[in-house]
Design an enzyme around this catalytic site. Structure first.
Site, mmCIF file in Angstrom:
data_model
loop_
_atom_site.group_PDB
_atom_site.id
_atom_site.type_symbol
_atom_site.label_atom_id
_atom_site.label_comp_id
_atom_site.label_asym_id
_atom_site.label_seq_id
_atom_site.Cartn_x
_atom_site.Cartn_y
_atom_site.Cartn_z
ATOM 1 N N HIS A 1 0.787 -1.272 0.222
ATOM 2 C CA HIS A 1 0.093 -0.347 -0.227
ATOM 3 C C HIS A 1 0.876 1.550 -0.072
ATOM 4 O O HIS A 1 1.408 1.342 0.952
ATOM 5 C CB HIS A 1 -1.081 0.106 1.522
ATOM 6 C CG HIS A 1 -1.936 1.509 1.585
ATOM 7 N ND1 HIS A 1 -2.420 1.721 0.703
ATOM 8 C CD2 HIS A 1 -1.444 2.385 2.426
ATOM 9 C CE1 HIS A 1 -3.185 3.023 0.971
ATOM 10 N NE2 HIS A 1 -2.993 3.282 2.086
ATOM 11 N N ASP B 1 1.132 5.085 -0.008
ATOM 12 C CA ASP B 1 -0.029 6.237 -0.608
ATOM 13 C C ASP B 1 0.718 7.551 -1.546
ATOM 14 O O ASP B 1 2.427 7.289 -1.121
ATOM 15 C CB ASP B 1 0.778 7.030 1.451
ATOM 16 C CG ASP B 1 -0.369 6.582 2.101
ATOM 17 O OD1 ASP B 1 -1.392 5.911 1.482
ATOM 18 O OD2 ASP B 1 0.295 6.011 3.087
ATOM 19 N N ASP C 1 -7.015 1.048 2.868
ATOM 20 C CA ASP C 1 -6.752 2.817 3.780
ATOM 21 C C ASP C 1 -7.978 4.017 3.455
ATOM 22 O O ASP C 1 -7.301 4.654 3.961
ATOM 23 C CB ASP C 1 -5.523 3.118 3.179
ATOM 24 C CG ASP C 1 -5.453 3.900 4.490
ATOM 25 O OD1 ASP C 1 -5.773 4.046 5.907
ATOM 26 O OD2 ASP C 1 -4.141 4.593 4.188
ATOM 27 N N HIS D 1 -6.694 9.598 -0.735
ATOM 28 C CA HIS D 1 -6.602 9.365 1.027
ATOM 29 C C HIS D 1 -6.079 10.156 1.524
ATOM 30 O O HIS D 1 -6.449 9.799 2.902
ATOM 31 C CB HIS D 1 -6.963 8.246 0.968
ATOM 32 C CG HIS D 1 -6.390 6.930 1.111
ATOM 33 N ND1 HIS D 1 -6.204 6.270 -0.206
ATOM 34 C CD2 HIS D 1 -5.829 7.207 2.047
ATOM 35 C CE1 HIS D 1 -5.489 5.730 0.334
ATOM 36 N NE2 HIS D 1 -4.484 6.434 1.667
#
Length: 998
Positions: free
Chosen positions: A261, A263, A373, A577
């Site tokens: 994951h 970001d 997330d 996000h």
């Protein structure tokens, strides 16, 4: 027997830490090290390869914050190492506990080919098994990323700002050696760790626990700590039988899916994410070459687009492994977006651009939406997932709920329109698993569907800052594939898991409505300029597509496909996000503000060009209306003369109060500058239950996650801002000026002509710290629920706190409007860039009810940006009195899509018209395939069934219902000029009109 369990466990801990793990590398020799410190921002590898390198030594400091240093490592493999596994081992100055959140490296070969990434849990570079006598050279691009979120938690730091001056070096090169990997020792460590982790998860009275304990003790006894290399094979033999014991037939089955994951921005800027993606992708493709059964799921098409642009060789490797099925694009979205705040069309475009990238580049139709997330999940998503051609949904973040444990892990998620999507929520409660015994045990014990289903998914790999899976994680997966006492671990693809899970669980439960995250509620408000840039960009894109389409169809003007595609992708990227929610470092948000400004300038130019083409010769004022409803005689999606000439009357009273009246409403502002009355003449009732547009200031000190969280106790202390610097009347507009703390604001309050709308335009110079600013409207209605706009509809939430689930929603997200009503009468608050709201109820002494709606205007958290929201803001919102849900929708569009008046010669007929206001046209554009076909997306907006006739004013040969990607879902209709539509509540409909060949 005596219980010596703790002694054996302590012995094992020490041997692992002090002897076994350090013995991975049996022989070493130093590399020759040279360094080049890049003078500014990162440079292409070709430039770095030809830079002037200077000799460097172990222990040398490098790396001002956000700087880049290139290390050249050179060593010759000794002849006696022939046939052995040789690696370079590099420690750039790592903190072992923070992979992805500090310095990182990407190694290149001398020809500029990326090899693999380096971080604290992945420090080796391959030198080959048969490399004796060869000189090996690596170039390591070392990124001096500062640790923003350190061991002391959420401490304000200036390191998150874009660097303008050099800081002292943050890191020291600790190790650069050529080494022989002692494979038996490495394998022994993997055996030992797996059994040790499993043992500590088993009950103390479990026979299996004690069996493992004694096997580990025998292993320790066979191991000579002064000659680990020679005794490692015999020590491994002591564990072989214990590792070979098969799992129970009823063991939980875990599909382990490699993942990282990453970001797209957070505690690092966008440009650093491009490098993080390259490091991670290099790592996983290197693992794939060695492990054909290893699968890696990568979401976020934007990140793969970066690889294609910046590292074409690496992208070719990705494509190769995508063809083998090992590299698995997932997610179906451009980025892992926030799903609360993007508008309806933007959310649709996340799927359009994401899925199309995967189709164009890999020929893959992604079927799983992968959003581990994001900070809660909109109830509009199930329909968008289905209409994008996807089938499954995965999330993880709901495990962070502070109040209520979510009751399901595998379930049907039902959206506001009734669409259901098969959903999984991994019970391991992490999307960064390392496949440890603790994680596996927790997944099995926590699985809510025990007795109904037997399978769950486990995303494994270092994430957030990236890095991905490691060879140690794969070693654990292999050893737990069939191991007594452990769940069975399979290396699967997401599709394999979801297909098996659907078969495995015949009767999943249904969760209806949004997946509200009981945490991170402050993200609806933090970084107001980022949110405002997003909202304004979404509506400018709507206008640009509408007017460019109209100009192309009616005048033959070229349609700006390339520009609109590029601008959409920029907006979609910034909906990631940790960008749109306002939870990134200052660098990210200052860049976002500049990007939004450039987007607005370019879109205004595009819009102006289209309007000029449509308006003709400049002879009289012509008003363009991009909203989906007729306004002041100007048709929706067209242009005509504005017929609104009325103006309200204004009266100043001796006590200082001012009254505005337009025949529909009488509005009173008292000498404090507060709304004290909004009287509805037709309904003969007062809208307010107390002073409104009351600005309230709260101390804002969440327990953790400053920019993210808004904890309920903020309401314990409230300061009403009633002190007034100035109250003035200019024509029919009231000017209110206030100052408080280090801040000052000016509000312009006006009453719209021929409307039950009170407009409030606020200019504020905000310089508070750890404060929250709200605007309160106590309304005299008995509303048991609120309707908050979300994508393509609205979501209902209770205004009471009967249950812990209700009470946890003390801060909620709304888009352009929030509506509260009792049967037959209600009010709406509309806004142009505010998302956070709260709704509460109080009872009057006489038994009546006040429903108070508050807008969250600004916050000022100190982490990760210590200057969050400081500066000038313009925020517009309005109270619409006596509004039903239709008027709330209409006024929400109005405040976000103001009319444009230019000089022209003739009206512009809309390309289409709908005869039912409940059916809203959301997008009008030309087809993405550049065929010249016209695409319209519309939806039922009020939550009921709707019949409508859609008529068009342009020639078309057929119309086809399509999915979001403009692919046919039904046979074409050969009579497109007038369509009779029947829509279910909140249904989205995309229609493609084929135009005659030009």
């Amino acid at each position: 027997m005596h219980d010596d369990r703790h002694i054996v466990e302590q012995r094992l801990d020490r041997v692992l830490a002090e002897r076994l793990r350090p013995a991975y590398y049996s022989e070493t020799l130093p590399c020759e090290v040279a360094v080049w410190h890049a003078p500014g921002e990162p440079v292409p590898v070709a430039e770095a390869l030809h830079a002037d390198y200077a000799p460097a030594a172990i222990g040398e400091a490098w790396g001002p914050a956000w700087g880049t240093s290139w290390f050249r490592l050179t060593a010759t493999v000794p002849p006696q190492w022939d046939g052995r596994v040789v690696e370079a081992v590099v420690d750039l100055g790592f903190d072992d506990d923070r992979p992805g959140f500090q310095c990182e490296g990407l190694a290149y070969s001398p020809d500029g080919t990326p090899i693999k990434g380096l971080h604290p849990r992945n420090t080796h570079l391959p030198a080959g098994r048969n490399s004796a006598g060869r000189e090996r050279t690596w170039y390591v691009e070392a990124a001096a990323n500062p640790i923003i979120l350190g061991p002391n938690g959420f401490q304000p730091t200036e390191l998150g700002g874009q660097p303008t001056t050099k800081t002292p070096p943050l890191y020291r090169l600790r190790r650069a050696e050529l080494a022989v990997l002692d494979e038996p020792v490495w394998q022994l460590v993997q055996d030992t760790e797996v059994l040790d982790q499993l043992m500590r998860q088993l009950p103390v009275d479990s026979p299996r626990r004690h069996e493992i304990l004694r096997a580990l003790e025998r292993m320790l006894d066979r191991l000579d700590l002064h000659d680990i290399s020679a005794t490692a094979p015999a020590a491994r033999a002591e564990l072989a039988d214990t590792l070979a014991r098969p799992a129970h037939a009823s063991a939980h089955v875990i599909s382990a899916v490699g993942h990282a994951h990453i970001d797209s921005a957070w505690l690092w800027p966008l440009r650093e994410t491009i490098r993080k993606v390259a490091r991670t992708t290099s790592n996983v493709t290197a693992l794939m070459a060695e492990h054909p059964d290893f699968h890696f799921a990568m979401s976020q098409a934007q990140q793969l687009a970066w690889i294609k642009q910046h590292h074409p060789q690496l992208f070719d490797r990705v494509r190769t492994f995508a063809d083998t099925g090992q590299f698995v694009p997932v997610g179906g979205m451009w980025v892992e977006a926030d799903t609360n705040m993007p508008g309806g069309e933007a959310m649709a475009r996340q799927f359009v651009h994401g899925k199309r990238f995967y189709l164009d580049e890999f020929g893959i139709e992604t079927r799983e939406v992968w959003l581990p997330d994001s900070f809660g999940y909109s109830a509009a998503l199930p329909q968008l997932v289905a209409q994008s051609g996807s089938r499954w949904f995965l999330t993880q973040k709901i495990s962070w709920n502070q109040t209520n444990k979510f009751p399901h892990h595998t379930f049907w998620w039902e959206g506001i329109d009734g669409t259901r999507v098969f959903t999984h929520f991994p019970p391991a409660d992490t999307y960064n698993s390392e496949i440890t015994g603790g994680e596996l045990a927790h997944a099995a014990a926590n699985f809510s569907e025990r007795g109904y289903a037997t399978r769950s998914l486990l995303p494994f790999g270092h994430g957030d800052g990236g890095g991905g899976p490691t060879r140690e994680m794969l070693a654990r997966a292999y050893r737990t594939a069939d191991l007594e006492g452990s769940p069975r671990v399979r290396l699967d693809t997401p599709e394999e898991f979801f297909t098996d899970a659907e078969t495995d669980h015949a009767r999943p439960a249904v969760w209806s409505g949004e997946l509200y995250l009981e945490m991170h509620r402050g993200t609806y408000t933090s970084q107001a300029k980022t949110k405002q840039g997003n909202r304004h960009s979404e509506h400018l894109l709507r206008e640009a597509e509408l007017w460019c389409t109209t100009a192309t169809v009616t005048t033959g003007r070229d349609y700006p496909h390339e520009a609109l595609d590029r601008l959409w992708k920029q907006v979609l990227l910034h909906q990631f996000h940790d960008i749109l929610p306002g939870s990134s470092i200052a660098w990210v948000h200052r860049e976002a503000e500049a990007t939004y400004a450039r987007i607005a300038t370019e879109l205004e130019t595009i819009i102006d060009g289209a309007l000029q083409a449509l308006a003709g010769e400049p002879t009289r004022p012509l008003t363009f209306n991009a909203a989906p409803h007729t306004r002041h005689g100007v048709p929706a999606l067209g242009a005509a003369t504005n017929t609104n000439t009325a103006a309200p009357t204004a009266t100043r009273h001796p006590d200082g109060a001012i009254t505005l009246d337009n025949g529909l409403l009488r509005v009173t502002i008292d000498h404090h500058g507060l709304l004290t009355s909004v009287y509805d003449h037709a309904a003969e009732r007062e809208a307010l239950a107390g002073p409104a547009n009351l600005l309230q200031l709260h101390a804002d000190h969440p327990n953790a996650w400053d920019a993210w969280d808004l904890d309920a106790f903020y309401r314990h202390h409230t300061r009403d801002l009633t002190d007034l610097d100035e109250l003035d009347l200019a024509g029919d507009t009231i000017r209110v000026r206030r100052s408080f703390g280090k801040s000052a604001l000016v509000q312009h309050i006006s009453l719209a002509a021929n409307s039950r709308r009170v407009d409030i335009d606020t200019d504020i110079d905000w310089h508070e710290t750890e404060k929250l600013l709200k605007a309160a409207f106590p309304l005299d209605v008995h509303a048991d629920r609120s309707a908050a706009e979300t994508q393509f509809g609205h979501v209902m939430r209770p205004t009471h706190t009967n249950t812990s689930w209700d009470a946890a929603k003390f801060e909620i997200c709304a888009h352009r409007f929030l509506h509260v009503a009792e049967p037959g009468y209600g009010h709406a608050l509309v806004n142009d860039s505010t998302y956070g709201h709260d709704v509460t109820r109080d009872t009057h002494p006489d038994g009546g009810t006040t429903t108070t709606v508050r807008l969250s205007l600004l916050r000022a958290p100190r982490f990760p940006d210590p200057d969050t929201d400081h500066g000038h803001h313009r925020l517009r919102y309005a109270l619409v009195a006596g509004a039903d849900i239709g008027e709330a929708i209409r006024e929400g569009y109005r405040i976000n899509l103001p009319e444009r008046t230019i000089s022209g010669s003739h009206p512009v007929e809309p390309l289409m018209a709908v005869d039912n206001d409940a059916v809203v046209v959301e997008a009008v554009k030309l087809a993405d395939d550049r065929s010249g076909d016209l695409v319209v997306r519309l939806y039922e907006s009020r939550g009921g069934r709707a019949r409508a006739r859609l008529t068009i004013s342009f020639p078309a040969t057929s119309v086809t219902r399509t999915d979001l990607l403009e692919r046919p879902l039904a046979e074409p209709d050969a009579n497109p000029q007038a369509l009779d539509l029947r829509l279910r509540p909140f249904e989205i409909r995309t229609l493609r009109f084929a135009r005659p060949t030009q």
